[in-house]
Motif scaffolding. Structure first.
Motif, mmCIF file in Angstrom:
data_model
loop_
_atom_site.group_PDB
_atom_site.id
_atom_site.type_symbol
_atom_site.label_atom_id
_atom_site.label_comp_id
_atom_site.label_asym_id
_atom_site.label_seq_id
_atom_site.Cartn_x
_atom_site.Cartn_y
_atom_site.Cartn_z
ATOM 1 N N LEU A 43 0.790 -1.359 0.010
ATOM 2 C CA LEU A 43 0.089 0.061 0.216
ATOM 3 C C LEU A 43 0.869 1.271 -0.204
ATOM 4 C CD1 LEU A 43 -2.747 -0.958 2.341
ATOM 5 C CD2 LEU A 43 -2.859 -0.802 0.067
ATOM 6 N N LYS A 44 1.862 1.164 0.750
ATOM 7 C CA LYS A 44 2.802 2.423 0.937
ATOM 8 C C LYS A 44 3.448 2.794 -0.435
ATOM 9 C CE LYS A 44 6.705 4.191 3.542
ATOM 10 N NZ LYS A 44 8.103 4.207 2.852
ATOM 11 N N GLU A 68 -2.707 -0.670 -5.153
ATOM 12 C CA GLU A 68 -4.228 -0.255 -5.142
ATOM 13 C C GLU A 68 -4.917 -1.243 -4.222
ATOM 14 O OE1 GLU A 68 -7.445 1.874 -6.230
ATOM 15 O OE2 GLU A 68 -5.515 1.956 -7.055
ATOM 16 N N PRO A 69 -5.523 -0.717 -2.995
ATOM 17 C CA PRO A 69 -6.101 -1.772 -2.178
ATOM 18 C C PRO A 69 -7.004 -2.574 -2.814
ATOM 19 C CG PRO A 69 -6.455 0.675 -1.532
ATOM 20 C CD PRO A 69 -5.768 0.654 -2.852
ATOM 21 N N SER A 70 -6.996 -3.703 -2.724
ATOM 22 C CA SER A 70 -7.868 -4.824 -3.420
ATOM 23 C C SER A 70 -8.397 -5.910 -2.174
ATOM 24 C CB SER A 70 -6.931 -5.412 -4.669
ATOM 25 O OG SER A 70 -5.883 -6.023 -4.024
ATOM 26 N N ILE A 116 -8.116 1.569 5.066
ATOM 27 C CA ILE A 116 -8.820 2.571 4.454
ATOM 28 C C ILE A 116 -8.331 3.843 4.663
ATOM 29 C CG2 ILE A 116 -11.082 3.575 4.556
ATOM 30 C CD1 ILE A 116 -12.132 0.449 4.745
ATOM 31 N N TRP A 117 -8.017 3.917 6.108
ATOM 32 C CA TRP A 117 -7.437 5.515 6.581
ATOM 33 C C TRP A 117 -6.220 5.660 6.041
ATOM 34 C CZ3 TRP A 117 -8.955 4.226 12.173
ATOM 35 C CH2 TRP A 117 -10.542 4.548 12.433
ATOM 36 N N TYR A 118 -5.478 4.636 5.752
ATOM 37 C CA TYR A 118 -4.054 4.903 5.417
ATOM 38 C C TYR A 118 -4.005 5.351 3.867
ATOM 39 C CZ TYR A 118 0.714 3.989 4.306
ATOM 40 O OH TYR A 118 2.270 3.966 3.852
ATOM 41 N N THR A 129 -11.414 2.103 -2.200
ATOM 42 C CA THR A 129 -11.436 1.328 -0.814
ATOM 43 C C THR A 129 -12.322 0.489 -0.886
ATOM 44 O OG1 THR A 129 -12.305 3.031 0.499
ATOM 45 C CG2 THR A 129 -9.893 3.017 0.193
ATOM 46 N N SER A 130 -13.335 0.473 -1.842
ATOM 47 C CA SER A 130 -14.458 -0.520 -1.687
ATOM 48 C C SER A 130 -13.990 -1.784 -1.714
ATOM 49 C CB SER A 130 -15.400 -0.313 -3.060
ATOM 50 O OG SER A 130 -14.519 -0.878 -4.248
ATOM 51 N N GLY A 131 -12.798 -2.328 -2.011
ATOM 52 C CA GLY A 131 -12.420 -3.755 -2.089
ATOM 53 C C GLY A 131 -12.191 -4.003 -0.273
#
Length: 183
Positions: free
Chosen positions: A55-56, A60-62, A135-137, A144-146
């Protein structure tokens, strides 16, 4: 990459467990076996670090991040319990330990199921916290729906475990009828 790491961590859990119990009971090296078993949490820390680094670095958040969070939550809640359960069975089978208790019935079984639900609650709480932190990160920078969908999965698992536990209260499992031994 994260899915592969989740699979490696799961396989690693069982390998470390088998190695630790094997050292403890087959090789008669209980301290070395305990040391191997204590290495197991390093797998989850590695998985957590990999997810955070991904993530850093702009990943993509998945669903893979969600799966990692759910896996970590599960191992936090059930990892020690699983190790203790298998340790009791290995102690009986390969050591001089007493026979582990068998299936429970009636109220004792219902209490056991609610204790498992409490573990599931703890695992869901850890997963929800990790997902919310993710999500906050990433904030508004990514979709962030995943991650949010995995929060729903964690809650569904908790509800299903609660329904299972409730069935043992509503319809308690009865002990099998014993038959008198006939010569």
């Amino acid at each position: 990459m994260l899915v592969t790491l989740v699979i490696v961590c799961e396989a690693g859990f069982w390998v470390l467990l088998a190695l630790g119990l094997g050292l403890r009971y087959l090789a008669r090296r209980p301290r070395l076996g305990a040391a191997v078993l204590l290495c197991e949490p390093l797998l989850e820390l590695t998985l957590l670090a990999a997810a955070v680094i991904d993530l850093k670095n702009g990943g993509e958040p998945s669903w893979t991040h969600g799966l990692a969070a759910l896996y970590i939550g599960y191992t936090v809640a059930y990892g020690h319990y699983t190790v203790k359960w298998l340790d009791r069975h290995a102690a009986h089978r390969f050591g001089d330990g007493p026979k582990p208790p068998g299936a429970l019935y009636g109220t004792a079984r219902a209490v056991h199921e609610w204790k498992l639900w409490a573990r599931t609650l703890a695992g869901a709480a850890v997963a929800l916290a990790l997902l919310q932190a993710g999500i906050w990160y990433v904030g508004d920078a990514a979709d962030t729906s995943g991650l949010r969908s995995w929060q729903a999965v964690a809650l569904r698992i908790l509800v299903i475990q609660g329904v299972v536990a409730a069935t043992y209260v509503i319809w308690p499992r009865k002990a099998p009828a014993t038959t008198p031994d006939t010569p």
